[in-house]
Design an enzyme around this catalytic site. Structure first.
Site, PDB file in Angstrom:
ATOM      1  CD  GLU A 218      -2.938  -0.812   0.058  1.00  0.00           C
ATOM      2  OE1 GLU A 218      -3.311   0.467   0.001  1.00  0.00           O
ATOM      3  OE2 GLU A 218      -3.589  -1.897  -0.484  1.00  0.00           O
TER       4      GLU A 218
ATOM      5  CB  SER B  30     -53.892 -16.352  41.811  1.00  0.00           C
ATOM      6  OG  SER B  30     -55.126 -16.237  41.835  1.00  0.00           O
TER       7      SER B  30
END
Length: 635
Positions: A113, A388
């Site tokens: 690069e 309940s």
């Protein structure tokens, strides 16, 4: 004056005029050239000033861009990766320090690069000149000649448009980066920021995705060459999308490595022969959507950071999730037969949580039948009436803890009016007297309300708070005896509360997060178990005995398994004019084995005359049994 003389004079005058015109033109040209030079110099100076100033301002104003977002990881209790969190835009990044990278990897990227990286100050003028000439020949802007610093500048701050202004901005930012950062910092940012195809950013994420390698120093030569070849064309040179082109590009990189003296010819030839084989996919990745959601929110409360910071900060969060339990949970939720019929325009929803009451770790959690990212997590929202299933928490538990009552205590089973509140037994039958154990087993309403009146709402609320359920001032009324709460409660809170009964009266806070490590592997949080004896062991044992009777002989029979189960059903009625008395709003079952405690809720997000359930809480109990039997098999 004769004609000859006149002609001579005319020629002389015309010669003077011609010379004057030439001189005038030369002077004008000189003035133009001078003016042009001045303008050119001014433009050049402005351009230089722009290049010098623009990049510095951009870098200064956007310093956060130098802190690369990094995918955080959620792990299960056994260390398996449950989820790698995608970055905005659905990419993934795992950062690595240069010291974690092999020298060959770094040198290969430099060779491919930017070979003059350490000799230029951000702009590779030789590369730019070569690219400029090639672009003139080709009549386009296809070649950029960008240095690594320029690539970093473009990727961090700019778009990929190919025009003169963008290239000028790129150069300006590159120069600014070189002034502000060291070469090693720039190189480190580049290798962690560069796009590597398939949604992977940086060499570490790419190595893990393409080769299953987390330790970069274990990369082989052919793998390094493959990675270094990708940035030229991430979508075509990554080995997953195009293995043939990737190999061609890899071989070119290997030749560069040889030419630069990075490898020997023998190493190059050996690397060329390697055949790419993608790593096995992580099959666990698709489970636990709601668990991950709850984990990130809990981690945010712990650390004080936002959920977004935790998603993109490179954290590793280890949880208490048990893969087998979570899979059992999600598989059960995929079966429509597990739930009551859908309504006219809504699907019946559900949520379930499973906790190891010995530690408080949530081993499995699901917040709905649709398991999509960002979907409503009903497992953690305090929004449902427990019916309940709340009786052990608010009625029978406080009574036992007071020392004045036991499972064999006789309670009143008569229809009373408590001011305007007149609770009724569902079947309309009243026995006059009933034992506490029998009242809980058959889920009779009148004794529960009567008992709460005897114990006192204040004492009962204090008891519930010890189990992790803090009620509001609006809950100072007897209807809480049957689970009528102002804000409601979540399955996770119910699991945590029942976990106290399961754990001999000891409270462990329900939690998903075990440890949190930052991107450098340092532990920033570790859960410290704070087990507290909040109710007596005697109360817990008596409650467990009664709740086992509920499952063995009472309303919770469908929760039975191949091991002892204690638990309680819960149902809240719709109670709308013109709608059947059998119409229900919420179905619950909360219970436990010796290992784990779990809560199941079923109902519609918006219950109305067109969307309600006629089945009872036995459906929730059956789902508890299905999931827990599979989750605990072989445990």
């Amino acid at each position: 004056m004769n004609a000859v003389t006149e002609k001579k004079q005319s020629v002389a005058h015309s010669g003077k005029d011609g010379r004057w015109i030439v001189r005038t033109r030369i002077l004008r040209l000189g003035y133009l050239l001078f003016d042009g030079s001045i303008i050119g110099i001014i433009i050049a100076l402005v351009g230089l000033l722009y290049v010098f100033q623009y990049g510095g301002q951009v870098v200064k104003q956007q310093e956060d861009k130098l802190q690369l977002p990094e995918s955080s990881i959620i792990k299960t209790s056994d260390g398996t990766t449950l989820r790698m969190i995608p970055l905005p835009g659905s990419g993934y990044r795992h950062s690595a320090e240069l010291e974690e990278m092999p020298a060959l990897l770094i040198n290969t990227f430099l060779a491919v690069e930017d070979r003059r990286f350490y000799s230029h100050q951000g702009l590779d003028y030789k590369g730019i000149s070569r690219a400029f000439l090639n672009n003139i020949v080709d009549m386009d802007l296809s070649e950029g000649g960008s240095s690594i610093t320029q690539q970093l500048a473009r990727n961090l701050y700019l778009n990929r448009n190919k025009n003169v202004i963008r290239k000028l901005n790129e150069a300006s930012i590159a120069l600014a980066l070189e002034r502000q950062l060291s070469k090693r910092e720039i190189l480190g940012l580049y290798l962690n920021q560069i796009y590597m195809g398939r949604g992977q950013y940086g060499v570490k994420a790419a190595a893990e995705r393409y080769f299953g390698v987390s330790d970069l120093k274990k990369l082989e030569i052919w793998q390094i060459a493959t990675l270094a070849g990708i940035p030229k064309g991430p979508s075509i040179y990554n080995p997953v999308d195009n293995s043939t082109l990737s190999k061609t590009r890899r071989n070119l990189v290997l030749q560069i490595m040889l030419d630069q003296g990075l490898i020997t010819k023998e190493q190059m030839l050996e690397a060329r022969d390697k055949k790419y084989q993608p790593p096995a996919a992580n099959k666990v990745e698709v489970i636990g959507v709601h668990y991950v959601d709850a984990t990130l929110k809990e981690a945010a409360q712990i650390t004080g950071k936002s959920v977004e910071e935790l998603r993109t900060g490179g954290y590793t969060i280890v949880t208490g999730l048990n893969i087998k339990a979570q899979q059992a949970l999600e598989q059960a939720f995929l079966k429509g037969s597990s739930f009551p019929p859908d309504g006219k325009d809504q699907q019946v929803e559900a949520a379930m949580t499973i906790m190891d009451h010995r530690t408080g770790e949530v081993v499995a959690l699901i917040g709905g039948r649709e398991q999509n990212e960002g979907s409503l997590n009903r497992a953690t929202i305090d929004a449902r009436q427990p019916g309940s299933s709340f009786k052990p928490i608010i009625d029978y538990g406080p009574a036992l803890e007071s020392g004045k009552y036991s499972p064999n205590s006789i309670l009143s089973d008569r229809k009373y009016a408590y001011g305007n509140y007149v609770p009724e037994n569902l079947n309309g039958v009243y026995q006059g007297q009933i034992t506490m154990s029998r009242a809980l087993q058959k889920s009779v309403n009148a004794p529960a309300v009567w008992l709460l009146k005897q114990v006192g709402i204040s004492s009962a609320r204090q008891f519930a708070a010890k189990l992790g359920i803090v009620l509001t001032e609006e809950d100072n009324h007897l209807s809480i005896a049957l689970g009528g709460l102002h804000n409601g409660v979540s399955p996770l809170k119910m699991t945590q509360a029942y976990g106290v009964f399961a754990n001999g009266g000891k409270f462990n806070e329900a939690h998903m997060v075990r440890t949190i490590m930052d991107s450098k592997g340092e532990v920033v949080y570790s859960h410290l178990s704070e087990t507290r004896q909040v109710i007596s062991q005697r109360t817990a044992e008596a409650m467990t005995m009664m709740l086992r009777n509920v499952v063995n002989e009472g309303t919770g029979k469908k929760a039975q398994m191949n091991r002892p189960v204690a638990g309680k059903t819960g149902t809240t009625q719709l109670d709308l004019p013109g709608v059947s008395k059998k119409a229900n709003r919420d179905l619950w079952f909360v219970g436990y084995t010796s290992e784990w405690t779990a809560a199941v809720w079923m109902g519609f997000d918006r219950t109305n005359k067109d969307n309600y359930m006629t089945e009872g809480s036995g459906k929730a109990a059956a789902l508890f049994s299905t999931v827990m039997s599979k989750a605990l098999s072989g445990y």
